[in-house]
Structures are given as C-alpha cells and as structure tokens.
Enzyme design. Structure first.
Site, PDB file in Angstrom:
ATOM      1  N   ARG A   1       0.856  -1.198   0.000  1.00  0.00           N
ATOM      2  CA  ARG A   1       0.000   0.000   0.000  1.00  0.00           C
ATOM      3  C   ARG A   1       0.881   1.232   0.000  1.00  0.00           C
ATOM      4  NH1 ARG A   1      -4.864   0.706   4.141  1.00  0.00           N
ATOM      5  NH2 ARG A   1      -3.183   1.413   5.473  1.00  0.00           N
TER       6      ARG A   1
ATOM      7  N   THR B   1      -1.559   7.319  -0.298  1.00  0.00           N
ATOM      8  CA  THR B   1      -2.880   7.144  -0.933  1.00  0.00           C
ATOM      9  C   THR B   1      -3.606   5.877  -0.497  1.00  0.00           C
ATOM     10  OG1 THR B   1      -1.951   5.873  -2.749  1.00  0.00           O
ATOM     11  CG2 THR B   1      -2.018   8.270  -3.030  1.00  0.00           C
TER      12      THR B   1
ATOM     13  N   ASP C   1       0.260  -1.666  12.258  1.00  0.00           N
ATOM     14  CA  ASP C   1       0.778  -2.162  10.982  1.00  0.00           C
ATOM     15  C   ASP C   1       1.268  -3.597  11.182  1.00  0.00           C
ATOM     16  OD1 ASP C   1       2.714  -2.814   8.873  1.00  0.00           O
ATOM     17  OD2 ASP C   1       2.320  -0.766   8.204  1.00  0.00           O
TER      18      ASP C   1
ATOM     19  N   ASP D   1       4.900  -4.519  10.049  1.00  0.00           N
ATOM     20  CA  ASP D   1       5.920  -3.925  10.920  1.00  0.00           C
ATOM     21  C   ASP D   1       5.992  -4.661  12.251  1.00  0.00           C
ATOM     22  OD1 ASP D   1       6.649  -2.060   9.067  1.00  0.00           O
ATOM     23  OD2 ASP D   1       5.514  -0.404   9.947  1.00  0.00           O
TER      24      ASP D   1
HETATM   25  C1  PRP Z   1      -1.084  -4.461   4.647  1.00  0.00           C
HETATM   26  C2  PRP Z   1      -1.843  -5.760   4.750  1.00  0.00           C
HETATM   27  C3  PRP Z   1      -2.653  -5.780   3.488  1.00  0.00           C
HETATM   28  C4  PRP Z   1      -2.958  -4.318   3.287  1.00  0.00           C
HETATM   29  C5  PRP Z   1      -4.387  -4.073   3.679  1.00  0.00           C
HETATM   30  O1  PRP Z   1       0.011  -4.598   3.821  1.00  0.00           O
HETATM   31  O2  PRP Z   1      -1.000  -6.869   4.897  1.00  0.00           O
HETATM   32  O3  PRP Z   1      -1.962  -6.322   2.393  1.00  0.00           O
HETATM   33  O4  PRP Z   1      -2.073  -3.573   4.130  1.00  0.00           O
HETATM   34  O5  PRP Z   1      -4.788  -2.770   3.387  1.00  0.00           O
HETATM   35  P1  PRP Z   1      -5.906  -2.429   2.308  1.00  0.00           P
HETATM   36  O6  PRP Z   1      -7.054  -3.350   2.576  1.00  0.00           O
HETATM   37  O7  PRP Z   1      -6.227  -0.995   2.581  1.00  0.00           O
HETATM   38  O8  PRP Z   1      -5.316  -2.622   0.945  1.00  0.00           O
HETATM   39  P2  PRP Z   1       1.060  -3.411   3.545  1.00  0.00           P
HETATM   40  O9  PRP Z   1       0.689  -2.690   2.303  1.00  0.00           O
HETATM   41  O10 PRP Z   1       1.207  -2.603   4.790  1.00  0.00           O
HETATM   42  O11 PRP Z   1       2.393  -4.179   3.181  1.00  0.00           O
HETATM   43  P3  PRP Z   1       3.307  -5.183   4.025  1.00  0.00           P
HETATM   44  O12 PRP Z   1       2.541  -6.467   4.138  1.00  0.00           O
HETATM   45  O13 PRP Z   1       4.501  -5.302   3.164  1.00  0.00           O
HETATM   46  O14 PRP Z   1       3.598  -4.576   5.362  1.00  0.00           O
HETATM   47  N1  URA Z   2      -2.487  -2.586   7.038  1.00  0.00           N
HETATM   48  C1  URA Z   2      -2.092  -2.852   8.309  1.00  0.00           C
HETATM   49  O1  URA Z   2      -1.054  -3.501   8.534  1.00  0.00           O
HETATM   50  N2  URA Z   2      -2.868  -2.378   9.307  1.00  0.00           N
HETATM   51  C2  URA Z   2      -3.985  -1.678   9.109  1.00  0.00           C
HETATM   52  O2  URA Z   2      -4.651  -1.299  10.091  1.00  0.00           O
HETATM   53  C3  URA Z   2      -4.377  -1.421   7.788  1.00  0.00           C
HETATM   54  C4  URA Z   2      -3.610  -1.893   6.765  1.00  0.00           C
END
Ligand code: PRP
Ligand code: URA
Length: 206
Positions: free
Chosen positions: A102, A106, A197, A200
């Site tokens: 993400r 945005t 997150d 993280d």
């Molecule tokens: C997180 C999570 C989803 C996404 C959800 O990933 O694991 O993939 O956010 O958000 P959405 O429903 O608004 O799309 P992130 O993009 O933080 O990446 P990561 O897994 O690499 O930390």
């Molecule tokens: N991705 C995350 O890891 N946490 C949230 O709350 C939303 C998107």
C-alpha cells in the site's frame, strides 16, 4: 455465508494478544501462527471430500480424503506470518505468492511480485492478515481469478466493514473468514481498534 467471524474464546484470546502494543515481534509471530490455525479450520470445515478405502492394521476401513488439491496464497509480506499455520494443517498443498504494497499516502495497493501454481479446479486460500480498504485484496483476487481461480476463500485476522463491503460487492461469491470485524478505518486507512501495521509488528520494522 460470505462473512464468518471466529467465536472461539481461544481465538479471541490470541487476537487480544496481537492487538496489545506490548506484544513483541517474536510473541506476535507465534500468536499469529496459532490464531491462523483457527482460521484454517473454519475456512475448510465444508471442504468437499471423497471416499477413500484403506486398511487399518486390523481390517478394511472406508474413510475420506480431500477431493481437491489446496493452494495457499499469502500476500507479501504480512501474509507470510500466516503461511506456516496453513501448511502445518494441510502439508500437501501448493503455495503461490502475490507481493503487494500500500502506498503510505494514498493507501492504493500496487503489485510487485506474483508467482502462482496451477489454480484450475483447486481450493484457494488467500491469506492476508489485514482487510482495511480492501484495495490489496481486490488486486490479489483479480489476479487469482485471471489465472483461473474459482473456489476462493479469503482468510484475514482483522477486517473492516469498508473492506468487507468492497470485496463482497465486487466478488459476491467470495467467502471471507476473519478473526474479527472491527469498527472502521481512521483517516490514514488503518483499522480501528485494529492492531497497527501488521507487517511492521511481525518483522520488527517501522
Ligand atoms: C497491509 C496488509 C494488506 C494491506 C491491507 O500490507 O497486509 O496487504 O495492508 O490494506 P488495504 O485493505 O487498505 O489494501 P502493507 O501494504 O502494509 O504491506 P506489508 O505487508 O509489506 O507490510
Ligand atoms: N495494514 C495494516 O497492517 N494495518 C492496518 O490497520 C491497515 C492496513
């Protein structure tokens, strides 16, 4: 039922540990693994089976085996935290990967990696712990459907009402299995009360 939330007290106990800001990465990883087990059991409770004759040490027995091969697709990177929990219960499955991130400004998801096994005539378990806006799941599901996925179940740990609505509007036959349906999203598109997150917290990054 398109949306199922876990009711089991142990699942709720594990989720509370994940939500707790005091839970460190190492505890977070092992609790995520345990909680995923409950999601997999729920997601597979009506899996089609066929009969299978075997011999016990004493006599013949008419048992069952899974009718279809199972594919699990973790969304990188946070979905990797759920992968072993699925593999432990269904070791003979195939694994595909979809890499999505993400944009922090945005909240739009973009794809940076995809490697999938054959999807035709298989049950697909898409695993990503957070369903927030639903943008990431929508991109992942679009890709899986384009590659031939028919029987698809989405397993997550926390879902928002916005994300669920978006996915079910777009994919009315999708089954979503989540440990919790939370209240909503904040201005930065994080789930409330949520757990922060996920990636993280899983990997100790910020
Ligand atoms: C997180 C999570 C989803 C996404 C959800 O990933 O694991 O993939 O956010 O958000 P959405 O429903 O608004 O799309 P992130 O993009 O933080 O990446 P990561 O897994 O690499 O930390
Ligand atoms: N991705 C995350 O890891 N946490 C949230 O709350 C939303 C998107």
């Amino acid at each position: 039922m398109p949306l199922t939330t876990l009711k089991h007290p142990l699942a709720k106990h594990f989720l509370t540990q994940l939500r707790d800001r005091e839970t460190n990465s190492s505890e977070f990883r092992s609790v995520c693994h345990r909680l995923t087990t409950f999601l997999v059991i729920e997601a597979t409770k009506n899996l089609p089976v066929i009969s299978s004759s075997i011999e016990t040490p004493l006599e013949s027995f008419e048992g069952i085996k899974l009718e279809h091969n199972v594919v699990v697709v973790p969304v990188l990177r946070a979905g990797l935290g759920m992968l072993e929990g699925v593999v432990e219960l269904i070791p003979e499955l195939s694994v595909g990967y979809v890499g999505l991130e993400r944009d922090h400004e945005t909240a739009e998801a973009h794809s940076y990696y995809c490697k999938l096994p054959e999807l035709d005539n298989r049950l697909i378990l898409l695993v990503d712990p957070m369903l927030a806006t639903g943008g990431s799941a929508e991109v992942a599901i679009d890709r899986l459907v384009a590659e031939g996925a028919c029987d698809l179940r989405f397993l997550c740990i926390v879902a928002s009402p916005e994300g669920v609505e978006r996915l079910l509007k777009r994919f009315p036959k999708l089954e979503i299995i989540t440990a919790a349906l939370d209240r909503g999203l904040n201005r930065d598109k994080y789930i409330l009360p949520g757990l922060g997150d996920f990636g993280d917290r899983l990997y100790g990054t910020t």
